[in-house]
Design an enzyme around this catalytic site. Structure first.
Site, PDB file in Angstrom:
ATOM      1  N   ARG A  59       0.486  -1.364 -11.837  1.00 27.10           N
ATOM      2  CA  ARG A  59      -0.131  -1.192 -13.132  1.00 27.10           C
ATOM      3  C   ARG A  59      -0.303  -2.476 -13.996  1.00 27.10           C
ATOM      4  NH1 ARG A  59       3.154   4.467 -14.015  1.00 27.10           N
ATOM      5  NH2 ARG A  59       4.529   3.028 -12.978  1.00 27.10           N
ATOM      6  N   LYS A 116       8.881   3.938   2.652  1.00 28.52           N
ATOM      7  CA  LYS A 116       9.908   4.631   2.428  1.00 28.52           C
ATOM      8  C   LYS A 116      10.572   5.548   3.433  1.00 28.52           C
ATOM      9  CE  LYS A 116       9.799   3.452  -2.563  1.00 28.52           C
ATOM     10  NZ  LYS A 116       8.512   3.284  -2.810  1.00 28.52           N
ATOM     11  N   ASP A 125      14.422   9.512   7.836  1.00 24.68           N
ATOM     12  CA  ASP A 125      14.662  10.585   8.517  1.00 24.68           C
ATOM     13  C   ASP A 125      15.421  10.356   9.825  1.00 24.68           C
ATOM     14  OD1 ASP A 125      14.481  13.433   9.644  1.00 24.68           O
ATOM     15  OD2 ASP A 125      12.782  13.642   8.473  1.00 24.68           O
ATOM     16  N   THR A 150       1.017  -1.118   0.033  1.00 27.67           N
ATOM     17  CA  THR A 150      -0.122   0.055  -0.081  1.00 27.67           C
ATOM     18  C   THR A 150       0.825   1.283   0.085  1.00 27.67           C
ATOM     19  OG1 THR A 150      -0.226  -0.030   2.355  1.00 27.67           O
ATOM     20  CG2 THR A 150      -1.734  -1.224   1.147  1.00 27.67           C
TER      21      THR A 150
HETATM   22  O1  S5P Z   1      12.694   0.878  -6.650  1.00 28.30           O
HETATM   23  C1  S5P Z   1      11.545   0.649  -6.680  1.00 28.30           C
HETATM   24  C2  S5P Z   1      10.845   0.793  -5.134  1.00 28.30           C
HETATM   25  C3  S5P Z   1       9.645   0.598  -5.021  1.00 28.30           C
HETATM   26  S1  S5P Z   1       8.734   0.202  -3.449  1.00 28.30           S
HETATM   27  N1  S5P Z   1      10.353   0.964  -7.529  1.00 28.30           N
HETATM   28  C4  S5P Z   1       9.249   0.843  -7.403  1.00 28.30           C
HETATM   29  O2  S5P Z   1       8.583   0.933  -8.491  1.00 28.30           O
HETATM   30  N2  S5P Z   1       8.653   0.614  -6.105  1.00 28.30           N
HETATM   31  C5  S5P Z   1       7.289   0.767  -6.061  1.00 28.30           C
HETATM   32  O3  S5P Z   1       6.801  -0.257  -6.688  1.00 28.30           O
HETATM   33  C6  S5P Z   1       6.431   2.144  -6.438  1.00 28.30           C
HETATM   34  O4  S5P Z   1       6.393   3.016  -5.332  1.00 28.30           O
HETATM   35  C7  S5P Z   1       5.250   1.566  -6.902  1.00 28.30           C
HETATM   36  O5  S5P Z   1       4.402   1.537  -5.666  1.00 28.30           O
HETATM   37  C8  S5P Z   1       5.350   0.007  -7.308  1.00 28.30           C
HETATM   38  C9  S5P Z   1       5.474  -0.054  -9.023  1.00 28.30           C
HETATM   39  O6  S5P Z   1       4.411   0.225  -9.371  1.00 28.30           O
HETATM   40  P1  S5P Z   1       4.170  -0.189 -11.064  1.00 28.30           P
HETATM   41  O7  S5P Z   1       2.781   0.163 -11.331  1.00 28.30           O
HETATM   42  O8  S5P Z   1       5.170   0.587 -11.867  1.00 28.30           O
HETATM   43  O9  S5P Z   1       4.253  -1.947 -11.048  1.00 28.30           O
END
Ligand code: S5P
Length: 278
Positions: A241, A93, A96, A61
């Protein structure tokens, strides 16, 4: 190396309850698929979770993007987690000082530590980000993932930064259960003294996964489940997505979302079976 062990066997190499829960859930549901539900309306968010629930080990989430958030969303999420048997990971993420991240984790509107089994942090502040979060999360049986690498073009989390993230995790194994990364991390040099019991198992969760797309217009880079699980030895594919597209509201086709979730679950699990040689 845990590369060829089953998920269930690896649970014994962890003392953290969230790590054990995730590995047992993967084994029970035969799913190494996590769905990232990045939708801004509560009704869409809950609908997608209910539809993909049977196919996933974990729901990721971004609770702060919900426009109509109320504490009731958390109660509904908990019910869905019990109904479909999945782990919850708030992708917060944190990055701080220890005192601030402890407050952000425990308090505010979202009270993340009270409901999210797993959360994550950037290692950029140093070890105090781990100890700050652990002061809240460990008593609740929560687990932490460090972002050792990112999926985005031009990421600065490479080389010695990545290696130092692994060393930070090794010094806090009771709370750090693994990494957000693009590959396994066993290659990072270790001295025998840093592994007192001779066992090290980190769970690698990997975003940037799609069967159809190679990227988006904002720097995201995608690889296939087979590349991620089989070739790079990661443990959990995180798909957003690729499963629900841009569909929200009336455009949200639940039948299509279920089919996509089933497809990614099968791809991820077959790649794992190949990896462990069965
Ligand atoms: O390096 C990263 C780390 C994360 S947590 N690259 C990412 O894309 N994410 C997360 O994974 C990003 O915040 C998003 O929620 C998800 C990828 O989503 P998508 O729609 O591109 O598959």
């Amino acid at each position: 190396s845990s590369h060829r062990k089953s998920y269930g066997q690896r649970a014994a190499d962890h003392s953290n309850p969230a790590a054990q829960l995730l590995l047992h859930t993967i084994e029970r549901k035969k799913s190494n698929l996590a769905v990232s539900v990045d939708l801004t309306k509560t009704s869409d968010f809950l609908k997608v979770i209910d539809v993909v629930g049977p196919y996933v080990c974990l729901i990721k989430t971004h609770i702060d993007i919900l426009e109509d958030f109320t504490p009731d969303v958390i109660e509904r999420l908990k019910l869905l987690s019990a109904k479909h048997d999945f782990v919850v990971f708030e992708d917060r993420k944190f990055a701080d000082i220890g005192n601030t991240v402890a407050l952000q984790y425990s308090s505010g509107v979202h009270k993340i530590a009270s409901w999210s089994h797993i959360t994550n942090a950037h290692p950029v502040p140093g070890p105090s980000v781990i100890t700050g979060l652990a002061s809240v999360g460990l008593p609740l049986g929560r687990g932490l993932l460090l972002l050792a690498q990112m999926s985005t073009e031009g990421s600065l989390a490479t080389g010695s930064y990545t290696d130092d993230a692994v060393r930070m995790a090794r010094a806090h194994r009771e709370f750090v259960i693994g990494f957000i990364a693009q590959r396994r991390m066993d290659h990072v040099g270790t001295s025998p003294s840093s592994l007192p019991d001779g066992v090290e198992d980190f769970i690698i969760l990997t975003p940037g996964v799609s069967l159809e797309m190679s990227g988006d217009s904002m720097g995201q880079q995608y690889r296939t489940p087979e590349k991620v699980i089989l070739e790079n030895g990661c443990d959990v594919i995180i798909v957003g997505r690729g499963i629900y597209g841009k569909g929200t509201g009336d455009a949200l086709d639940v039948g299509c979302v279920a089919l996509q979730a089933e497809k990614y679950r099968t791809e991820g699990w077959n790649a794992y079976l190949k990896r462990i040689g069965s």
